[in-house]
Design an enzyme around this catalytic site. Structure first.
Site, PDB file in Angstrom:
ATOM      1  N   HIS A  67      32.746  77.633  -6.621  1.00  0.00           N
ATOM      2  CA  HIS A  67      34.238  77.653  -5.858  1.00  0.00           C
ATOM      3  C   HIS A  67      34.124  76.265  -5.319  1.00  0.00           C
ATOM      4  O   HIS A  67      33.385  75.656  -4.913  1.00  0.00           O
ATOM      5  CB  HIS A  67      34.236  78.808  -4.818  1.00  0.00           C
ATOM      6  CG  HIS A  67      33.258  78.843  -3.673  1.00  0.00           C
ATOM      7  ND1 HIS A  67      33.307  78.131  -2.541  1.00  0.00           N
ATOM      8  CD2 HIS A  67      32.032  79.359  -3.516  1.00  0.00           C
ATOM      9  CE1 HIS A  67      32.387  78.137  -1.896  1.00  0.00           C
ATOM     10  NE2 HIS A  67      31.728  79.082  -2.521  1.00  0.00           N
ATOM     11  N   ASP A  69      36.556  75.934  -2.734  1.00  0.00           N
ATOM     12  CA  ASP A  69      36.829  75.872  -1.557  1.00  0.00           C
ATOM     13  C   ASP A  69      35.879  76.036  -0.413  1.00  0.00           C
ATOM     14  O   ASP A  69      34.686  76.440  -0.681  1.00  0.00           O
ATOM     15  CB  ASP A  69      38.132  77.205  -1.338  1.00  0.00           C
ATOM     16  CG  ASP A  69      37.462  78.516  -1.625  1.00  0.00           C
ATOM     17  OD1 ASP A  69      36.716  78.574  -2.711  1.00  0.00           O
ATOM     18  OD2 ASP A  69      37.575  79.482  -1.081  1.00  0.00           O
ATOM     19  N   ASP A 100      27.795  74.694   0.524  1.00  0.00           N
ATOM     20  CA  ASP A 100      28.164  75.813   0.314  1.00  0.00           C
ATOM     21  C   ASP A 100      29.616  75.313  -0.225  1.00  0.00           C
ATOM     22  O   ASP A 100      30.669  75.433   0.539  1.00  0.00           O
ATOM     23  CB  ASP A 100      28.352  76.907   1.492  1.00  0.00           C
ATOM     24  CG  ASP A 100      28.909  78.349   0.789  1.00  0.00           C
ATOM     25  OD1 ASP A 100      29.212  78.280  -0.377  1.00  0.00           O
ATOM     26  OD2 ASP A 100      29.323  78.941   1.804  1.00  0.00           O
ATOM     27  N   GLU A 134      37.141  81.779  -3.255  1.00  0.00           N
ATOM     28  CA  GLU A 134      36.220  82.772  -3.043  1.00  0.00           C
ATOM     29  C   GLU A 134      35.892  82.812  -1.410  1.00  0.00           C
ATOM     30  O   GLU A 134      35.289  83.904  -0.988  1.00  0.00           O
ATOM     31  CB  GLU A 134      34.805  81.781  -3.452  1.00  0.00           C
ATOM     32  CG  GLU A 134      33.691  82.800  -3.745  1.00  0.00           C
ATOM     33  CD  GLU A 134      32.736  82.973  -2.390  1.00  0.00           C
ATOM     34  OE1 GLU A 134      31.831  83.744  -2.312  1.00  0.00           O
ATOM     35  OE2 GLU A 134      32.780  82.253  -1.278  1.00  0.00           O
ATOM     36  N   GLU A 135      36.236  81.677  -0.705  1.00  0.00           N
ATOM     37  CA  GLU A 135      36.015  82.140   0.651  1.00  0.00           C
ATOM     38  C   GLU A 135      37.192  82.590   1.697  1.00  0.00           C
ATOM     39  O   GLU A 135      37.261  82.846   2.516  1.00  0.00           O
ATOM     40  CB  GLU A 135      35.755  80.547   1.397  1.00  0.00           C
ATOM     41  CG  GLU A 135      34.543  79.782   1.022  1.00  0.00           C
ATOM     42  CD  GLU A 135      33.218  80.189   1.518  1.00  0.00           C
ATOM     43  OE1 GLU A 135      33.340  81.368   2.293  1.00  0.00           O
ATOM     44  OE2 GLU A 135      32.166  79.548   1.246  1.00  0.00           O
ATOM     45  N   GLU A 163      25.860  79.817  -5.413  1.00  0.00           N
ATOM     46  CA  GLU A 163      25.930  80.050  -4.094  1.00  0.00           C
ATOM     47  C   GLU A 163      24.401  79.451  -3.518  1.00  0.00           C
ATOM     48  O   GLU A 163      23.335  79.710  -4.031  1.00  0.00           O
ATOM     49  CB  GLU A 163      25.988  81.357  -3.860  1.00  0.00           C
ATOM     50  CG  GLU A 163      27.587  82.041  -4.172  1.00  0.00           C
ATOM     51  CD  GLU A 163      28.225  81.541  -3.204  1.00  0.00           C
ATOM     52  OE1 GLU A 163      27.964  81.044  -2.105  1.00  0.00           O
ATOM     53  OE2 GLU A 163      29.565  81.493  -3.344  1.00  0.00           O
TER      54      GLU A 163
END
Length: 377
Positions: A67, A69, A100, A134-135, A163
């Site tokens: 991701h 984001d 992350d 994702e977040e 991740e």
């Protein structure tokens, strides 16, 4: 001299891609992939940017998922340097998303550039599945791309999610599963009134306290050899009018279950309802399932990941199911072998998030050797 992986990570950090805003990260990644003959398909849903990129044809499909984001930076005055201005200080690269997971995205891409250059006629398909959701709500991102791929008959055999899985040393932990996540919002009704006349009111805070205490003390299950026991945490409680002489008319409490395969969505709902009913509350419940547990066992991916880590890092990796949720839950449900492998997670979501510079290059090496193990002819 800044490495190519660190440079790309820095370029991605400069984009203030607070979820679900991609802020141009995917365009940068897509242009690099197109330059090495990936077929890139942009798949936006609502306000979420996604893309699916493929090099090669047919099975097996090895997919790198991630991701672009990030979570909000929090109070920017507390950062040593601006969160979206990447800075190298000593052996670390600082910036929101460094660990992350923009560092993982950069390592995936640099490793793929190397692999495709050396193995242009590799077996099967090498692919990227990238989202910007994702977040946040995780409803218009990976889950919708996976559904679209399934409808067209595309099956993902192996998936590596970038991740940040590592704890102390890169590769010391990889995640081969995750607990499920079930969210609840409890609304307990009372009767508003004056604090001097409690007999003419019904205080929902007082009514809620024994029931909430019972929920927090309940042992939901004992877990199993692969998963820790199910946990329940109250995350928010709200009640009151803002003054001290009014009994409120409603209390709202948010809570979350992180549940092992020994519990189910339905069993947790039923047991919660039974506890609330025992205390004779006037209440309403809203539930939202974020994802069921998943666990990768056997297959070819886990041994290939472990061997690649041992080759690059000389580390024996631990297989874990701990931590929160990830988009791996949407990919695994189609029978895909899923592993989460990324940098150390010590600073993720924190002020002054950072990643070790050497880990970026080593992670790219691990990803490269994994591709060689699984797709090189």
């Amino acid at each position: 001299m800044t490495s190519s992986t660190a440079q790309l990570t820095s370029d991605l950090i400069r984009a203030a891609s607070v979820s679900p805003n991609d802020a141009g990260c995917q365009a940068l990644l897509a242009s690099r992939l197109e330059a090495i003959d990936f077929n890139v398909e942009h798949m936006p849903f609502e306000d979420v940017s996604n893309f699916w990129a493929v090099h090669g044809t047919g099975a097996p499909h090895l997919v790198f998922a991630g991701h672009t984001d990030v979570v909000p930076p929090g109070p920017e005055a507390e950062w040593t340097t601006p969160p979206f201005s990447p800075v190298i200080d000593g052996e670390y690269l600082f910036g929101r998303g460094a660990a992350d997971m923009k560092g993982s995205l950069a390592a995936m891409l640099v490793a793929s550039e190397r692999f495709v250059a050396q193995h242009p006629q590799h077996a099967g398909s090498l692919a990227f599945l990238i989202t910007s959701d994702e977040e946040a709500d995780a409803i218009n991102g990976t889950v919708r791309v996976v559904d679209a791929l399934r409808q067209r008959g595309t099956h993902i055999d192996w998936c590596v999610v970038g991740e940040p899985s590592s704890t102390d040393v890169l590769g010391d932990v990889v995640r081969v599963g995750r607990r499920g996540s079930l969210n609840g919002r409890l609304s307990i009704k009372g009767v508003q009134g004056h604090v001097a006349y409690p007999d003419q009111a019904d205080n929902p805070i007082h009514r809620a306290m024994p029931a909430l205490a019972a929920l927090t003390k309940e042992r939901w299950d004992d877990g199993n050899d692969d998963f820790p026991p199910t946990s329940m945490q109250i995350s928010n409680i709200g009640a009151g009018t803002g003054v001290n002489n009014v009994i409120p008319g409603e209390l709202i409490a948010d809570f979350n279950f992180r549940f092992s395969p020994e519990s189910t969505e339905s069993s947790l709902k039923e047991r919660t309802t039974a506890i609330l009913d025992h205390y004779q509350l006037n209440y309403a419940m809203d539930w939202r399932l974020s994802g069921n547990p998943f666990h990768t066992r056997g297959g070819e991916l886990i041994p290939a990941v472990a061997d690649s880590i041992a080759h690059v890092m000389n580390v024996t990796t631990e297989l874990s199911t701990s931590g929160g949720t990830s988009d791996g839950r949407f990919i695994a449900r189609a029978g895909t072998e899923v592993v989460e492998l990324g940098p150390c997670n010590r600073t993720i979501h924190k002020i002054n998030e950072c990643v070790r510079l050497t880990d970026l290059e080593l992670l790219a090496d691990i990803y490269y050797h994994l591709m060689v193990r699984l797709l090189a002819r």
